[in-house]
Scaffold this motif. Structure first.
Motif, PDB file in Angstrom:
ATOM      1  N   LEU A 338       0.846  -1.182   0.000  1.00  0.00           N
ATOM      2  CA  LEU A 338       0.000   0.000   0.000  1.00  0.00           C
ATOM      3  C   LEU A 338       0.880   1.231   0.000  1.00  0.00           C
ATOM      4  CD1 LEU A 338      -2.777   1.399   0.520  1.00  0.00           C
ATOM      5  CD2 LEU A 338      -2.369   1.003   2.949  1.00  0.00           C
ATOM      6  N   GLU A 339       0.866   2.000  -1.073  1.00  0.00           N
ATOM      7  CA  GLU A 339       1.674   3.211  -1.095  1.00  0.00           C
ATOM      8  C   GLU A 339       0.845   4.442  -0.722  1.00  0.00           C
ATOM      9  OE1 GLU A 339       4.622   3.444  -0.714  1.00  0.00           O
ATOM     10  OE2 GLU A 339       5.235   1.408  -1.183  1.00  0.00           O
ATOM     11  N   ASP A 340       1.524   5.561  -0.610  1.00  0.00           N
ATOM     12  CA  ASP A 340       0.941   6.688   0.115  1.00  0.00           C
ATOM     13  C   ASP A 340       1.407   8.005  -0.491  1.00  0.00           C
ATOM     14  OD1 ASP A 340      -0.300   7.955   2.301  1.00  0.00           O
ATOM     15  OD2 ASP A 340       1.554   7.938   3.458  1.00  0.00           O
ATOM     16  N   VAL A 341       1.674   7.988  -1.799  1.00  0.00           N
ATOM     17  CA  VAL A 341       2.194   9.199  -2.448  1.00  0.00           C
ATOM     18  C   VAL A 341       1.190  10.342  -2.347  1.00  0.00           C
ATOM     19  CG1 VAL A 341       3.805   8.126  -4.054  1.00  0.00           C
ATOM     20  CG2 VAL A 341       1.382   8.256  -4.661  1.00  0.00           C
ATOM     21  N   THR A 342       1.694  11.528  -2.170  1.00  0.00           N
ATOM     22  CA  THR A 342       0.837  12.689  -1.993  1.00  0.00           C
ATOM     23  C   THR A 342       1.388  13.844  -2.824  1.00  0.00           C
ATOM     24  OG1 THR A 342       0.341  11.935   0.227  1.00  0.00           O
ATOM     25  CG2 THR A 342      -0.196  14.219  -0.266  1.00  0.00           C
ATOM     26  N   VAL A 343       0.487  14.529  -3.521  1.00  0.00           N
ATOM     27  CA  VAL A 343       0.895  15.648  -4.381  1.00  0.00           C
ATOM     28  C   VAL A 343      -0.009  16.846  -4.106  1.00  0.00           C
ATOM     29  CG1 VAL A 343       1.861  14.217  -6.240  1.00  0.00           C
ATOM     30  CG2 VAL A 343      -0.595  14.744  -6.244  1.00  0.00           C
ATOM     31  N   GLY A 410       5.521  16.635  -4.839  1.00  0.00           N
ATOM     32  CA  GLY A 410       4.805  15.860  -3.832  1.00  0.00           C
ATOM     33  C   GLY A 410       5.746  15.202  -2.849  1.00  0.00           C
ATOM     34  N   THR A 411       5.217  14.217  -2.123  1.00  0.00           N
ATOM     35  CA  THR A 411       5.976  13.559  -1.060  1.00  0.00           C
ATOM     36  C   THR A 411       5.764  12.049  -1.116  1.00  0.00           C
ATOM     37  OG1 THR A 411       6.197  13.336   1.350  1.00  0.00           O
ATOM     38  CG2 THR A 411       4.070  14.069   0.542  1.00  0.00           C
ATOM     39  N   LEU A 412       6.741  11.305  -0.589  1.00  0.00           N
ATOM     40  CA  LEU A 412       6.673   9.848  -0.528  1.00  0.00           C
ATOM     41  C   LEU A 412       5.498   9.377   0.294  1.00  0.00           C
ATOM     42  CD1 LEU A 412      10.335   9.012   0.564  1.00  0.00           C
ATOM     43  CD2 LEU A 412       9.438   9.072  -1.761  1.00  0.00           C
ATOM     44  N   SER A 413       5.219  10.142   1.356  1.00  0.00           N
ATOM     45  CA  SER A 413       4.232   9.657   2.311  1.00  0.00           C
ATOM     46  C   SER A 413       3.408  10.794   2.888  1.00  0.00           C
ATOM     47  CB  SER A 413       4.930   8.905   3.450  1.00  0.00           C
ATOM     48  OG  SER A 413       3.959   8.450   4.369  1.00  0.00           O
TER      49      SER A 413
END
Lengths: 467, 467
Positions: A338-343, A410-413
């Protein structure tokens, strides 16, 4: 391996009912909700008073034994895996709701209080604790703070950090430290509540928090919007925000996830839809009506078909569908990543396009859902860890997803943290200088490095290794 | 005294137009807005690029010269007084609004941007930056972050910390550190935006921030409520919050302050009133109407006479009255000591009673106004520092005010910080263990102690000295 004398001293602090050492007992604490190889702790202890936490830490520091604080272990990045063994400290014995203050709108709770229990307690008193991570029925306030847990209401109400007014924790020498308090403003010294947020148990063991409560919204209205196309759905998100409407919730499910949820739960959703948005507006009744009408009009303009929840039951079904997304996907394959990338929100269409490219390029099963209103997506890779070839492709895919998020500012998490799973990538986001600063910060407050070693600042060495 | 070679190296970094050393030039930087004895810096520099900040720090660390970052110097606790001399670093040369993003609701600004300028810029674009410290027409975003500045809208909208999404700062080795970013959620490593908040320039020099913006309220309504009695006014505050109404602003002025404001500004307020509340509700028009009616009814029930602002001009006059409270009081006596005690909101009547007792006991002039909705009061002592006997009584009075706030679960400072002025009292609030932790934190990231020495953690030694 820890020494017998060490064990006896721990026993004298917590008593035999609160210490475990048999392999079958400690096995449960060798992993969390992240698909990682298990690492067994030497001992597991459950203090039942806050003072015991101080004594346990003092002992561990003296003997140089790693100490891994753990709430419910619902972590999604390996944050509580005892990489090097040592002592797992369960906060679940510290589970008192100490005070709920209706006049001053705060609650004082111990770290092991389950989030849903607090939310229900304050609701009974006519108050509202907004942070609602998907794990809230089991996860603890302490864990929520240590990971800065998000949830479905982040867009309008913010995340855990926005509700922490005060903290009590025990530092590396076992001394009690207090920051913030019961006032809504407090600037006496360093912002220790802020420091504890997302520190993943590496700076101290949280035992107590003062949490901000707010009046609940007077009305709310939920809807499901059906799209034939994924990009149209993600463009709607930007359009809603740009129209200055902040829904309490603005969630996204792609076709793959919709199908999985319908198969798993039988909920009434259109499996031929390209994507769904789940939207809830809340607040004053007149404002809810206004925002609802505006949102409907924006959704329809962008090609969405709006279905309104006409009752509380229908509303609950909508949220159930969203809350079951992860477990529904988990049924399909042995390993779920489950990934959690955020932009930034306006970059969601671009991030969705990146996910689709990566999926095709590496021929993987990926279902994507998430908090579209926050720009926080959960591309979920379904795979089988035993399939080495696919696992190689999965790793490359993850790296490209991260790079894609960073390329879009964005960010990794967004809400799952770094833990162990994202360690090798942290340096890419923050840079070496920032990691060195974090390392010095950690070194200052935990010079022997006993708190949750091999996490967070360990990324410094790990990051350099990879280069 | 700094060495000639050191000065030459500084000169080569910032150029001769951005370095001052003559006594008459550096004198202006020997104090801030706090009545404290001035302390002259050796040099004052104004970097014009962020990279220069890194070079200046590296040089100061190498030579062990104290470095005091300074925005507009409106500090109210002596936070930028160069106690031991050294270099004052002005951030006013870093004054670019780098980006205002309407779609993603954020602004990227350099640390020296004046808060009111940012607020006006984003307003032009139909957006809203809520934090509004009284100093905002001159104070800088960097200073606001370093002190966690509050303002008149704290009750509903929070304070500076609630709007900082990302920070860039230079650490003690002169290296660039980045935390948070342009996404509304970010949990990659320690919460560095949180760490910078209220750190008073002791951990690094902030050069840039990403600030959250929100849609502006669609409507607002302001009123003045006149009370014959101070306690009735303060009880109304609790009643409004308990009714689950969160006004944007809920301010308080006592009789002494009202008279001073009327004398100084000629504004139309009743000088025979025991106390005034200034209330503004905002939001969706229907919600504003509802909350306004509820607030009026609560105020009238508790004996208040409500006067509504019928035009924007009348509204502006109401706020002008409040914003002029401090300067109006300052006219009355040579020395003004502005305190900042903050208590849980329900304790305001008790805190008001304590202030009144202390005033009588020590026979002092005290005008009290403040952010009643936040529990944040500004008892303002009017005195003359040259009068030694009165100064002794003032010091005792301050100590009792602080103790009174702590006894009510409150804090020494809601929004003005510790600086130098409150150093001796910090240990009383947070305890020695917490101070030791703060000291280790500071020691980890600034081992040579060059950033703003003799502030904050210096309270450790100071606190013990007093005991």
């Amino acid at each position: 391996m820890v020494k017998e004398t060490f064990k006896r001293e721990l026993l004298s602090i917590v008593g035999k009912d609160n210490l475990w050492e048999n392999p079958e007992d400690v096995l449960c604490y060798s992993y969390d909700a992240t698909p990682l190889p298990p690492c067994k702790p030497d001992l597991v202890v459950r203090p039942t008073t806050e003072e015991q936490v101080g004594s346990i830490i003092a002992l561990c520091t003296q003997e140089g034994v790693p100490l891994i604080p753990r709430g419910a272990g619902t972590n999604l990045s390996g944050g509580v895996v005892p990489v090097d063994g040592g002592v797992v400290l369960l906060t679940t014995g510290l589970n008192r709701i100490v005070e709920v203050n209706r006049e001053d709108l705060y609650a004082v709770v111990q770290a092991g209080v389950v989030t849903a229990r607090l939310a229900a307690e304050v609701e009974k008193l006519g108050l509202f604790y907004p942070p609602d991570p998907a794990s809230m029925s089991v996860s603890t306030i302490g864990g929520n703070i240590m990971e800065n847990a998000g949830g479905l209401r982040g867009l309008k109400y913010g995340v855990t950090k926005d509700y922490v007014m005060g903290v009590t924790f025990y530092d590396a020498v076992g001394e009690r430290v207090v920051g913030g308090g019961k006032t809504v403003k407090c600037v006496t010294g360093y912002n220790l509540p802020g420091l504890m947020i997302s520190s993943e148990g590496t700076l101290g063991v949280l035992t107590r928090a003062v949490l901000r409560l707010i009046p609940p919204p007077r009305a709310r209205k939920a809807m499901v919007v059906v799209y034939d196309d994924l990009i149209k759905a993600s463009e709607t998100v930007s359009a809603i925000i740009a129209a200055h409407i902040l829904p309490a919730t603005l969630e996204f499910l792609d076709q793959f996830t919709i199908k999985a949820v319908v198969e798993a739960t039988g909920v009434d959703l259109p499996t031929d839809a390209g994507a769904l948005l789940l939207i809830e507006v809340d607040g004053h009744p007149a404002q809810v009506e206004y925002e609802y009408r505006e949102a409907v009009s924006i959704c329809e303009d962008s090609g969405g078909q709006v279905r309104v929840a006409r009752s509380e039951e229908e509303r609950d079904e909508v949220w159930l569908a969203r809350r079951k997304a992860l477990s529904s996907l988990a049924r399909l394959k042995p390993t779920l990543i489950l990934e959690d990338v955020t932009v930034p929100r306006s970059q969601i269409p671009a991030m969705m396009a990146t996910i689709e490219e990566v999926r095709k390029k590496y021929d993987l099963l990926i279902g994507t859902f998430g908090h579209a209103g926050d720009g926080n997506l959960h591309p979920t890779i379904l795979t089988d860890r035993r399939d080495e070839k696919e696992t190689e492709r999965v790793e490359k895919a993850i790296e490209e997803l991260f790079q894609g998020a960073l390329d879009l500012c964005g960010t990794l998490s967004g809400e799952h943290g770094i833990g162990v799973a994202k360690l090798p990538f942290l340096v890419k986001e923050v840079g070496e200088g920032t990691l060195r600063f974090m390392k010095r910060l950690k070194g200052g407050v935990d010079p022997r490095g006993i708190f949750n070693p091999h996490k967070l600042v360990a990324a410094y060495e790990r990051g350099l290794e990879r280069d």
